[in-house]
Write a protein that holds these residues in place. Sequence first.
Motif, PDB file in Angstrom:
ATOM      1  N   GLY A  52       0.818  -1.211   0.000  1.00  0.00           N
ATOM      2  CA  GLY A  52       0.000   0.000   0.000  1.00  0.00           C
ATOM      3  C   GLY A  52       0.851   1.260   0.000  1.00  0.00           C
ATOM      4  O   GLY A  52       0.549   2.233  -0.701  1.00  0.00           O
ATOM      5  N   PHE A  53       1.938   1.247   0.805  1.00  0.00           N
ATOM      6  CA  PHE A  53       2.852   2.388   0.808  1.00  0.00           C
ATOM      7  C   PHE A  53       3.483   2.591  -0.561  1.00  0.00           C
ATOM      8  O   PHE A  53       3.622   3.716  -1.038  1.00  0.00           O
ATOM      9  N   ILE A  54       3.849   1.510  -1.208  1.00  0.00           N
ATOM     10  CA  ILE A  54       4.489   1.598  -2.525  1.00  0.00           C
ATOM     11  C   ILE A  54       3.513   2.129  -3.570  1.00  0.00           C
ATOM     12  O   ILE A  54       3.868   2.964  -4.406  1.00  0.00           O
ATOM     13  N   LEU A  55       2.272   1.674  -3.522  1.00  0.00           N
ATOM     14  CA  LEU A  55       1.268   2.185  -4.465  1.00  0.00           C
ATOM     15  C   LEU A  55       0.986   3.666  -4.224  1.00  0.00           C
ATOM     16  O   LEU A  55       0.823   4.443  -5.178  1.00  0.00           O
ATOM     17  N   ALA A  56       0.927   4.068  -2.951  1.00  0.00           N
ATOM     18  CA  ALA A  56       0.707   5.485  -2.645  1.00  0.00           C
ATOM     19  C   ALA A  56       1.881   6.333  -3.136  1.00  0.00           C
ATOM     20  O   ALA A  56       1.683   7.429  -3.665  1.00  0.00           O
ATOM     21  N   LEU A  57       3.093   5.824  -2.958  1.00  0.00           N
ATOM     22  CA  LEU A  57       4.272   6.536  -3.453  1.00  0.00           C
ATOM     23  C   LEU A  57       4.240   6.638  -4.977  1.00  0.00           C
ATOM     24  O   LEU A  57       4.588   7.678  -5.538  1.00  0.00           O
ATOM     25  N   GLY A  58       3.803   5.584  -5.646  1.00  0.00           N
ATOM     26  CA  GLY A  58       3.687   5.615  -7.102  1.00  0.00           C
ATOM     27  C   GLY A  58       2.688   6.660  -7.570  1.00  0.00           C
ATOM     28  O   GLY A  58       2.938   7.408  -8.517  1.00  0.00           O
ATOM     29  N   PHE A  59       1.551   6.735  -6.882  1.00  0.00           N
ATOM     30  CA  PHE A  59       0.543   7.738  -7.216  1.00  0.00           C
ATOM     31  C   PHE A  59       1.115   9.141  -7.038  1.00  0.00           C
ATOM     32  O   PHE A  59       0.972  10.003  -7.907  1.00  0.00           O
ATOM     33  N   TYR A  60       1.799   9.367  -5.922  1.00  0.00           N
ATOM     34  CA  TYR A  60       2.394  10.669  -5.650  1.00  0.00           C
ATOM     35  C   TYR A  60       3.459  11.022  -6.695  1.00  0.00           C
ATOM     36  O   TYR A  60       3.534  12.158  -7.158  1.00  0.00           O
ATOM     37  N   ALA A  61       4.276  10.048  -7.067  1.00  0.00           N
ATOM     38  CA  ALA A  61       5.350  10.300  -8.032  1.00  0.00           C
ATOM     39  C   ALA A  61       4.790  10.691  -9.395  1.00  0.00           C
ATOM     40  O   ALA A  61       5.302  11.614 -10.037  1.00  0.00           O
ATOM     41  N   PHE A  62       3.740  10.012  -9.844  1.00  0.00           N
ATOM     42  CA  PHE A  62       3.174  10.347 -11.150  1.00  0.00           C
ATOM     43  C   PHE A  62       2.439  11.680 -11.121  1.00  0.00           C
ATOM     44  O   PHE A  62       2.458  12.427 -12.101  1.00  0.00           O
ATOM     45  N   ILE A  63       1.801  12.023  -9.995  1.00  0.00           N
ATOM     46  CA  ILE A  63       1.165  13.335  -9.873  1.00  0.00           C
ATOM     47  C   ILE A  63       2.232  14.431  -9.893  1.00  0.00           C
ATOM     48  O   ILE A  63       2.067  15.467 -10.543  1.00  0.00           O
ATOM     49  N   GLU A  64       3.350  14.204  -9.186  1.00  0.00           N
ATOM     50  CA  GLU A  64       4.445  15.181  -9.182  1.00  0.00           C
ATOM     51  C   GLU A  64       5.030  15.361 -10.578  1.00  0.00           C
ATOM     52  O   GLU A  64       5.334  16.483 -10.993  1.00  0.00           O
ATOM     53  N   LYS A  65       5.168  14.275 -11.325  1.00  0.00           N
ATOM     54  CA  LYS A  65       5.699  14.354 -12.689  1.00  0.00           C
ATOM     55  C   LYS A  65       4.746  15.133 -13.596  1.00  0.00           C
ATOM     56  O   LYS A  65       5.170  15.947 -14.415  1.00  0.00           O
ATOM     57  N   ARG A  66       3.453  14.916 -13.427  1.00  0.00           N
ATOM     58  CA  ARG A  66       2.466  15.635 -14.234  1.00  0.00           C
ATOM     59  C   ARG A  66       2.494  17.133 -13.916  1.00  0.00           C
ATOM     60  O   ARG A  66       2.419  17.969 -14.816  1.00  0.00           O
ATOM     61  N   GLU A  67       2.611  17.473 -12.632  1.00  0.00           N
ATOM     62  CA  GLU A  67       2.681  18.881 -12.242  1.00  0.00           C
ATOM     63  C   GLU A  67       3.935  19.543 -12.816  1.00  0.00           C
ATOM     64  O   GLU A  67       3.900  20.701 -13.218  1.00  0.00           O
ATOM     65  N   GLU A  68       5.031  18.811 -12.846  1.00  0.00           N
ATOM     66  CA  GLU A  68       6.273  19.349 -13.390  1.00  0.00           C
ATOM     67  C   GLU A  68       6.129  19.635 -14.889  1.00  0.00           C
ATOM     68  O   GLU A  68       6.662  20.619 -15.399  1.00  0.00           O
ATOM     69  N   LYS A  69       5.392  18.779 -15.587  1.00  0.00           N
ATOM     70  CA  LYS A  69       5.182  18.962 -17.027  1.00  0.00           C
ATOM     71  C   LYS A  69       4.320  20.190 -17.316  1.00  0.00           C
ATOM     72  O   LYS A  69       4.506  20.869 -18.320  1.00  0.00           O
ATOM     73  N   LEU A  70       3.362  20.478 -16.438  1.00  0.00           N
ATOM     74  CA  LEU A  70       2.428  21.571 -16.662  1.00  0.00           C
ATOM     75  C   LEU A  70       2.992  22.939 -16.273  1.00  0.00           C
ATOM     76  O   LEU A  70       2.420  23.958 -16.651  1.00  0.00           O
ATOM     77  N   ARG A  71       4.083  22.969 -15.510  1.00  0.00           N
ATOM     78  CA  ARG A  71       4.701  24.221 -15.104  1.00  0.00           C
ATOM     79  C   ARG A  71       5.282  24.949 -16.314  1.00  0.00           C
ATOM     80  O   ARG A  71       5.845  24.318 -17.201  1.00  0.00           O
ATOM     81  N   PRO A  72       5.169  26.276 -16.341  1.00  0.00           N
ATOM     82  CA  PRO A  72       5.786  27.010 -17.465  1.00  0.00           C
ATOM     83  C   PRO A  72       7.306  26.921 -17.380  1.00  0.00           C
ATOM     84  O   PRO A  72       7.866  26.769 -16.299  1.00  0.00           O
ATOM     85  N   PRO A  73       7.972  27.029 -18.514  1.00  0.00           N
ATOM     86  CA  PRO A  73       9.443  26.937 -18.494  1.00  0.00           C
ATOM     87  C   PRO A  73      10.071  28.126 -17.767  1.00  0.00           C
ATOM     88  O   PRO A  73       9.500  29.213 -17.715  1.00  0.00           O
ATOM     89  N   LYS A  74      11.250  27.898 -17.220  1.00  0.00           N
ATOM     90  CA  LYS A  74      11.959  28.956 -16.509  1.00  0.00           C
ATOM     91  C   LYS A  74      12.477  29.974 -17.524  1.00  0.00           C
ATOM     92  O   LYS A  74      12.863  29.607 -18.637  1.00  0.00           O
TER      93      LYS A  74
END
Length: 92
Positions: A52-74
């Motif tokens: 369960g911890f591993i699945l929760a970490l996976g969910f968090y990691a993919f959400i973080e990756k998606r947020e990083e993609k949506l951020r405007p470039p520096k």
Amino acid sequence: MKLLFIFKGVALKHVFITAGLTVSGILISLFGFVSGKISAIQSFAIESVFAGFILALGFYAFIEKREEKLRPPKPPPKGTRCPVRVGFVKED
């Protein structure tokens, strides 16, 4: 899950945390069961909690990756030149 993280380009910290959780869950469950301190059902419960911890970490990691993609470039650093016009890039 670790291979999925690697192929999807998730941050390396999540790969190492997942590996650590997997190894520690297996070792705790296995050594507890072999030593006779916990039963097979408790061993399975421990593995389920770690999964369960591993699945929760996976969910968090993919959400973080998606947020990083949506951020405007520096913005480019000061003094950067345009590769097409060879002029300085202004900050807006």
